[in-house]
Design an enzyme around this catalytic site. Structure first.
Site, PDB file in Angstrom:
ATOM      1  CB  ILE A   4      16.969  23.274  -1.737  1.00 33.37           C
ATOM      2  CG1 ILE A   4      15.808  24.275  -1.742  1.00 33.37           C
ATOM      3  CG2 ILE A   4      16.481  21.866  -2.038  1.00 33.37           C
ATOM      4  CD1 ILE A   4      14.710  24.018  -0.753  1.00 33.37           C
ATOM      5  N   GLY A   5      20.046  22.819  -0.936  1.00 34.56           N
ATOM      6  CA  GLY A   5      21.218  21.940  -1.009  1.00 34.56           C
ATOM      7  C   GLY A   5      21.139  20.968  -2.171  1.00 34.56           C
ATOM      8  CB  CYS A  13      24.690  25.556  -5.736  1.00 35.04           C
ATOM      9  SG  CYS A  13      23.420  25.486  -4.468  1.00 35.04           S
ATOM     10  CE  LYS A  17      21.931  29.223 -12.383  1.00 30.62           C
ATOM     11  NZ  LYS A  17      20.631  28.571 -12.123  1.00 30.62           N
ATOM     12  N   GLY A  71      14.931  36.355  -6.526  1.00 23.58           N
ATOM     13  CA  GLY A  71      13.745  37.194  -6.600  1.00 23.58           C
ATOM     14  C   GLY A  71      14.081  38.612  -7.032  1.00 23.58           C
ATOM     15  N   GLY A 127      12.912  32.402 -12.707  1.00 25.87           N
ATOM     16  CA  GLY A 127      13.182  31.514 -11.581  1.00 25.87           C
ATOM     17  C   GLY A 127      12.188  31.629 -10.451  1.00 25.87           C
TER      18      GLY A 127
END
Length: 300
Positions: free
Chosen positions: A70-71, A128, A163, A215, A263
């Site tokens: 997604i960025g 990220c 994070k 996931g 998530g």
């Protein structure tokens, strides 16, 4: 039976929260989920200015999870302050704002803008894998992580959660660097860098070529990293990565996490967070656990 946990002086009614980027700011899920049941809502990453994100296609399904590039598309901190924080304050849940940036100055600008807002904690996304400008570098080098953490701690009014990226050789060293720089807590793991190729078109499925894998497929890696970090530092850890059920969440608690975040499963099952809360409560009743804190790090 006590389900309350405390992270950096902030009390949570239970150890279950949402993982950033999978729950918006709660508005999209309000009709499915009673936000009052959650320990906290963690917002999607917010920057000092609106970000358009990466070109499409930017999501792909894979075995056991999904890839996203997604960025960090987001409308910017002004919209968060005007729209999202007032929405979340209607509920009896803690509010954690996830912050992203391309430079240290970008992060500091958002931290300062939020200093007088009704936000309980800040989660700093230095991990990220889909932002080309190098945000990932902050989360992959100990000295860069130390530097950005210490600068944010000088400006932040709220407790700071760093994070961490799993895309490193030694997660314990990264955890120690964040702790040494003054981080109040850690959250981990962010996504693992992955790729998918369309064999018929002979093209990358994602426009960005690579994306972040999340996931159930990442859960064993996440549990291992949470355990290693918990052995290395004294500050609390929020564990995440492939949690689909209460059983998954309990693994993270036993490995040393004080809280957990759900998530990718929010996309599959919008009720997942509340089901995890209820499942932990049921496990405690069945196993005679009076206080959820007894479970934290109890693996032998």
């Amino acid at each position: 039976m006590n389900t309350k946990v405390t992270i950096a002086g902030v009390p949570f009614k239970n150890p279950v929260m949402t993982a950033s980027g999978t729950f918006g700011s709660g508005m999209e899920y309000g009709e499915f989920v009673d936000l009052n049941r959650l320990g906290a809502v963690v917002t999607k990453g917010v920057a000092n200015v609106p970000w358009p994100g990466n070109p499409t296609p930017r999501v792909a399904e894979v075995y056991g999870g999904m890839l996203n590039a997604i960025g960090l598309q987001n409308p910017g901190v002004d919209v968060l302050i005007e729209r999202d924080i007032p929405f979340l304050k209607q509920y009896d849940t803690k509010v954690i704002v996830n912050i992203c940036g391309k430079t240290v100055e970008d992060y500091l600008e958002v931290v300062e803008r939020l200093s007088d807002e009704a936000v309980d904690m800040l989660e700093i996304n230095v991990s990220c894998p889909n932002v080309k400008e190098g945000a990932i570098a902050f989360g992959q080098k100990t000295d860069a992580l130390y530097d950005i953490t210490s600068q944010i701690k000088k400006k932040a009014k709220q407790p700071v959660i760093m994070k961490l990226s799993p895309n490193v050789t030694d997660i314990a060293e990264m955890a120690k660097a964040a702790e040494a720089a003054g981080a109040d807590a850690l959250s981990m793991i962010n996504t693992i860098t992955g790729m998918k190729i369309d064999i018929y078109r002979k093209k990358f499925v994602l426009a960005n070529k690579t994306g972040g894998l999340s996931g159930p497929a990442v859960k064993p890696v996440a549990v291992r990293m949470v355990y290693q970090a918990a052995q290395a530092v004294r500050i609390p850890i929020i564990g995440m990565g492939g949690i689909a059920t209460a059983e998954d969440a309990l693994e993270f608690l036993l490995a040393g996490a004080t809280a957990v975040a759900v998530g990718a499963m929010n996309f599959v099952n919008p009720y997942a967070t509340v089901e995890v809360v209820e499942g932990i409560e049921a496990y405690m009743k069945q196993n005679g656990v009076e206080d959820v804190n007894e479970l934290i790090g109890a693996v032998e």
